[in-house]
Design an enzyme around this catalytic site. Sequence first.
Site, PDB file in Angstrom:
ATOM      1  N   ASP A  99      -6.405  -7.046   3.880  1.00  0.00           N
ATOM      2  CA  ASP A  99      -7.402  -6.424   3.326  1.00  0.00           C
ATOM      3  C   ASP A  99      -8.210  -7.534   2.777  1.00  0.00           C
ATOM      4  O   ASP A  99      -9.742  -7.291   3.143  1.00  0.00           O
ATOM      5  CB  ASP A  99      -6.826  -5.498   2.218  1.00  0.00           C
ATOM      6  CG  ASP A  99      -7.903  -4.920   1.730  1.00  0.00           C
ATOM      7  OD1 ASP A  99      -8.815  -4.255   2.246  1.00  0.00           O
ATOM      8  OD2 ASP A  99      -8.101  -4.572   0.465  1.00  0.00           O
ATOM      9  N   ASP A 149     -12.130  -9.424   4.421  1.00  0.00           N
ATOM     10  CA  ASP A 149     -13.583  -9.237   4.132  1.00  0.00           C
ATOM     11  C   ASP A 149     -14.038 -10.616   3.680  1.00  0.00           C
ATOM     12  O   ASP A 149     -15.264 -10.965   4.171  1.00  0.00           O
ATOM     13  CB  ASP A 149     -13.350  -8.819   2.303  1.00  0.00           C
ATOM     14  CG  ASP A 149     -13.609  -7.304   2.492  1.00  0.00           C
ATOM     15  OD1 ASP A 149     -13.265  -6.518   3.366  1.00  0.00           O
ATOM     16  OD2 ASP A 149     -14.106  -6.711   1.163  1.00  0.00           O
ATOM     17  N   LYS A 200       3.152 -15.019   2.132  1.00  0.00           N
ATOM     18  CA  LYS A 200       3.441 -16.049   0.837  1.00  0.00           C
ATOM     19  C   LYS A 200       4.944 -16.256   0.788  1.00  0.00           C
ATOM     20  O   LYS A 200       5.783 -15.776  -0.320  1.00  0.00           O
ATOM     21  CB  LYS A 200       2.967 -15.171  -0.242  1.00  0.00           C
ATOM     22  CG  LYS A 200       1.560 -15.585  -0.747  1.00  0.00           C
ATOM     23  CD  LYS A 200       1.144 -16.972  -1.263  1.00  0.00           C
ATOM     24  CE  LYS A 200       1.421 -17.311  -2.460  1.00  0.00           C
ATOM     25  NZ  LYS A 200       1.265 -18.580  -3.115  1.00  0.00           N
ATOM     26  N   TYR A 235       0.811  -1.391  -0.053  1.00  0.00           N
ATOM     27  CA  TYR A 235       0.136   0.102  -0.036  1.00  0.00           C
ATOM     28  C   TYR A 235       0.987   1.299  -0.042  1.00  0.00           C
ATOM     29  O   TYR A 235       0.463   2.260  -0.407  1.00  0.00           O
ATOM     30  CB  TYR A 235      -0.768   0.085   1.442  1.00  0.00           C
ATOM     31  CG  TYR A 235      -2.149  -0.673   1.024  1.00  0.00           C
ATOM     32  CD1 TYR A 235      -2.300  -1.980   0.726  1.00  0.00           C
ATOM     33  CD2 TYR A 235      -3.593  -0.033   1.330  1.00  0.00           C
ATOM     34  CE1 TYR A 235      -3.562  -2.578   0.500  1.00  0.00           C
ATOM     35  CE2 TYR A 235      -4.614  -0.713   1.195  1.00  0.00           C
ATOM     36  CZ  TYR A 235      -4.514  -1.957   0.837  1.00  0.00           C
ATOM     37  OH  TYR A 235      -6.056  -2.559   0.719  1.00  0.00           O
TER      38      TYR A 235
HETATM   39  C1  IPM Z   1     -10.252  -1.259   4.085  1.00  0.00           C
HETATM   40  C2  IPM Z   1     -10.703  -0.769   2.684  1.00  0.00           C
HETATM   41  C3  IPM Z   1      -9.473   0.253   2.420  1.00  0.00           C
HETATM   42  C4  IPM Z   1      -8.182  -0.666   2.264  1.00  0.00           C
HETATM   43  C5  IPM Z   1      -9.817   1.296   1.049  1.00  0.00           C
HETATM   44  C6  IPM Z   1     -11.055   1.910   1.225  1.00  0.00           C
HETATM   45  C7  IPM Z   1      -8.631   2.010   0.945  1.00  0.00           C
HETATM   46  O1  IPM Z   1     -10.639  -1.518   1.721  1.00  0.00           O
HETATM   47  O2  IPM Z   1     -10.211  -0.758   4.888  1.00  0.00           O
HETATM   48  O3  IPM Z   1     -10.306  -2.717   4.259  1.00  0.00           O
HETATM   49  O4  IPM Z   1      -7.914  -1.133   1.257  1.00  0.00           O
HETATM   50  O5  IPM Z   1      -7.613  -0.709   3.204  1.00  0.00           O
HETATM   51 MG    MG Z   2     -10.909  -3.738   2.358  1.00  0.00          MG
END
Ligand code: IPM
Ligand code: MG
Length: 370
Positions: free
Chosen positions: A251, A255, A194, A143
């Site tokens: 990230d 999710d 990884k 990032y």
């Molecule tokens: C998260 C989101 C963010 C990220 C985005 C909105 C920049 O997906 O907080 O998981 O990728 O970190």
């Molecule tokens: Mg995210």
Amino acid sequence: MAANRKLLILPGDGIGPEVMTEVRRIIDWMDARRGVGFDVTEGLVGGVAYEATGSPFPDETLEAALASDAVLFGAVGGPQWDGLDFSLRPERGLLGLRKELELFANLRPAVVFEALADASSLKRELVAGLDIMIVRELTGGIYFGEPRGIEQLADGSRRGVNTEVYTTGEIRRVARVAFELARKRRGLVHSVEKSNVLESSQLWRDEVTRLHGEEYADVELRHMLADNAAMQLVREPKQFDVMVTTNLFGDILSDCAAMLTGSLGMLPSASLGAPDPAGFIRGLYEPVHGSAPDITGQGLANPLAEILSFAMLLRYSFDMTDEAELIDAAVSAVLAGGLRTADIMQPGMAKVSTTGMGDAILAELDKRAA
Ligand code: IPM
Ligand code: MG
């Protein structure tokens, strides 16, 4: 604990302001009914900040964040800003806050509420009682790594570059957070990377192993490759207690873990920095869901993730365990009572709007505080 609890609220874009409104009502309730006053400031971040000031992360917002004890964040982003340069996109506001406040440890709990175990896309027996804590590294990795950018090549084509990079210190400080959390939980850490392909991941594995041997031998440490971890999360999620991983893998895996619980609309998160000499830890709290432009302004948003983020804020930034537990219990009770926002709606339940859910939580708080 800070003497006067200075709270910066950043509702942001999309459903951010709607869900934040419900938290504001809880803050007022805390003040009126429990005598816990907060010194609340509201600021601009994301697309709304860009529209108002030309920047998604105005200097005033950074200054306000640095002057506050904790930040409660809504969401940022929307299709109307997709065409902007990366430096002006709403997401920069969030990434800038994380980086400037040095919030390197992102805690993303994936907890299945008993009343919602059937809302998961997995079978009830796989998810009932699930309680995973993902610790995502938040200020390093791909990032933020340099070099980055898109360059024009001589042949007229283009080349996009990002860099995955981690140092010993960055790995150790986030691994330490994971080991400490595991000690208060079930004593198991999965470190996810990884290392079969990436040198930065090989370093990750080496450093986590070394820290474990030096200071945390009482905690069980297992290593898992990120692709396998994604598979194991949907195959047998209850094998996990704490997972610690890089920014990008975290990230994605968070999710995935979130969906195990039935809805992204239920999940809070905390982003924490290192303790200062006085032991104070800076924190930013935000729901895992995004700005959800498709349902903005229709009263459909689930405010529970933002409300639970506020509960995390009370717990981690202000040591207000009783109040945090009160909120957690109110959420469980309202769900057990059968109220559902659209995202977690199930047959036989009563559908409520964003405000309706807020009303129910307040009524439950009233009942419990009486
Ligand atoms: C998260 C989101 C963010 C990220 C985005 C909105 C920049 O997906 O907080 O998981 O990728 O970190
Ligand atoms: Mg995210």
